[in-house]
Design a protein around this motif. Structure first.
Motif, PDB file in Angstrom:
ATOM      1  N   LEU A  60      61.770  -6.281 -39.836  1.00 19.09           N
ATOM      2  CA  LEU A  60      61.429  -6.773 -38.491  1.00 19.09           C
ATOM      3  C   LEU A  60      62.304  -7.942 -38.069  1.00 19.09           C
ATOM      4  CD1 LEU A  60      57.535  -6.734 -38.746  1.00 19.09           C
ATOM      5  CD2 LEU A  60      58.881  -5.434 -37.104  1.00 19.09           C
ATOM      6  N   PRO A  62      62.805 -10.516 -34.291  1.00 21.05           N
ATOM      7  CA  PRO A  62      62.134 -10.796 -33.014  1.00 21.05           C
ATOM      8  C   PRO A  62      62.438  -9.724 -31.970  1.00 21.05           C
ATOM      9  CG  PRO A  62      63.031 -12.815 -33.915  1.00 21.05           C
ATOM     10  CD  PRO A  62      63.541 -11.690 -34.784  1.00 21.05           C
ATOM     11  N   THR A  92      51.230 -13.764 -42.981  1.00 20.80           N
ATOM     12  CA  THR A  92      52.610 -13.869 -43.496  1.00 20.80           C
ATOM     13  C   THR A  92      52.588 -14.789 -44.718  1.00 20.80           C
ATOM     14  OG1 THR A  92      53.282 -15.796 -42.216  1.00 20.80           O
ATOM     15  CG2 THR A  92      53.503 -13.644 -41.147  1.00 20.80           C
ATOM     16  N   CYS A  97      55.970 -19.360 -40.223  1.00 18.79           N
ATOM     17  CA  CYS A  97      56.059 -17.988 -39.683  1.00 18.79           C
ATOM     18  C   CYS A  97      54.641 -17.599 -39.289  1.00 18.79           C
ATOM     19  CB  CYS A  97      56.623 -17.022 -40.734  1.00 18.79           C
ATOM     20  SG  CYS A  97      56.801 -15.324 -40.107  1.00 18.79           S
ATOM     21  N   TRP A 101      52.527 -14.456 -33.986  1.00 16.21           N
ATOM     22  CA  TRP A 101      53.745 -13.849 -33.457  1.00 16.21           C
ATOM     23  C   TRP A 101      53.802 -12.340 -33.712  1.00 16.21           C
ATOM     24  CZ3 TRP A 101      57.537 -17.952 -35.902  1.00 16.21           C
ATOM     25  CH2 TRP A 101      57.398 -19.173 -35.224  1.00 16.21           C
ATOM     26  N   PHE A 102      52.820 -11.826 -34.450  1.00 18.55           N
ATOM     27  CA  PHE A 102      52.813 -10.411 -34.850  1.00 18.55           C
ATOM     28  C   PHE A 102      51.526  -9.708 -34.381  1.00 18.55           C
ATOM     29  CE2 PHE A 102      55.441 -12.731 -37.843  1.00 18.55           C
ATOM     30  CZ  PHE A 102      56.564 -11.929 -37.944  1.00 18.55           C
ATOM     31  N   PHE A 129      56.879  -7.850 -33.383  1.00 17.24           N
ATOM     32  CA  PHE A 129      57.355  -9.201 -33.685  1.00 17.24           C
ATOM     33  C   PHE A 129      57.759  -9.779 -32.335  1.00 17.24           C
ATOM     34  CE2 PHE A 129      60.389 -11.811 -36.638  1.00 17.24           C
ATOM     35  CZ  PHE A 129      59.914 -12.990 -36.098  1.00 17.24           C
ATOM     36  N   ASP A 131      59.226 -11.784 -29.463  1.00 18.63           N
ATOM     37  CA  ASP A 131      60.411 -12.618 -29.299  1.00 18.63           C
ATOM     38  C   ASP A 131      60.058 -13.736 -28.332  1.00 18.63           C
ATOM     39  OD1 ASP A 131      62.923 -13.722 -29.088  1.00 18.63           O
ATOM     40  OD2 ASP A 131      63.884 -11.921 -28.283  1.00 18.63           O
ATOM     41  N   GLN A 137      62.282 -19.081 -34.521  1.00 18.82           N
ATOM     42  CA  GLN A 137      61.451 -18.244 -35.381  1.00 18.82           C
ATOM     43  C   GLN A 137      62.135 -17.971 -36.731  1.00 18.82           C
ATOM     44  OE1 GLN A 137      60.920 -15.293 -32.113  1.00 18.82           O
ATOM     45  NE2 GLN A 137      58.723 -15.520 -32.509  1.00 18.82           N
ATOM     46  N   CYS A 140      60.570 -16.996 -40.202  1.00 24.21           N
ATOM     47  CA  CYS A 140      60.142 -15.626 -40.537  1.00 24.21           C
ATOM     48  C   CYS A 140      61.228 -14.823 -41.250  1.00 24.21           C
ATOM     49  CB  CYS A 140      59.679 -14.892 -39.278  1.00 24.21           C
ATOM     50  SG  CYS A 140      58.148 -15.544 -38.594  1.00 24.21           S
ATOM     51  N   VAL A 145      55.248  -9.672 -44.215  1.00 18.11           N
ATOM     52  CA  VAL A 145      54.200  -9.515 -43.203  1.00 18.11           C
ATOM     53  C   VAL A 145      53.203  -8.490 -43.749  1.00 18.11           C
ATOM     54  CG1 VAL A 145      53.687  -8.799 -40.841  1.00 18.11           C
ATOM     55  CG2 VAL A 145      55.805 -10.044 -41.344  1.00 18.11           C
TER      56      VAL A 145
END
Length: 152
Positions: A60, A62, A92, A97, A101-102, A129, A131, A137, A140, A145
């Motif tokens: 993955l 962003p 995560t 991270c 964001w996921f 993921f 952006d 970021q 990460c 994940v």
């Protein structure tokens, strides 16, 4: 034979009416009743629980979106089990991270998982993921994940 007087006729008619009414009452009582009862049986207790899995392609970055496949294993030797509404959360393994964001979805198929089965498809979803322009970021990079999936 004696002649019936008016009084005797009235008495005989009243007696006949009483017999009919009494007989009808007896029939009514015979056909109506009240009561109660109980029936029971013991259900299977099952020998285990369903194990749920989430799989998706790695790598993955962003802005990437991945399809998530949700499957189930049922080790129970006697009973099939229905998987209901799926829930999914992300974690995560690296500080900074953020799991937020996921975003992940889990579309439920309400599938019956047969006894002694593995890899039964029970739903699908997406993992994104996000952006975030203007946000570093980099934390990460190389992060693992994980999706934890449950059923209610």
């Amino acid at each position: 034979m004696r002649k019936m007087t008016k009084k005797n006729k009235v008495l005989a008619a009243a007696g006949a009416l009483a017999l009919v009414a009494g007989g009808g009452g007896a029939a009514y009582a015979y056909w109506t009743t009240t009561g109660s009862g109980l029936g029971s049986a013991t259900n299977s207790v099952g020998e285990g629980t369903v194990t749920l899995h989430a799989t998706f392609d790695g790598g993955l970055a962003p802005g990437d979106v991945r399809t998530v496949a949700y499957t189930a294993d049922n080790a129970d030797l006697n009973t099939s089990t229905k998987v209901g509404v799926l829930t999914a959360t992300v974690t995560t393994d690296k500080a900074g991270c953020l799991a937020a964001w996921f975003p992940v979805t889990a579309d439920t198929s309400n599938t019956t998982v047969a006894k002694k089965s593995t890899g039964t498809s029970v739903g699908s979803g997406t993992l994104t993921f996000t952006d975030l322009s203007g946000t570093d970021q980099s934390a990460c990079k190389g992060a693992v994940v994980k999706i934890t999936v449950g059923s209610v």
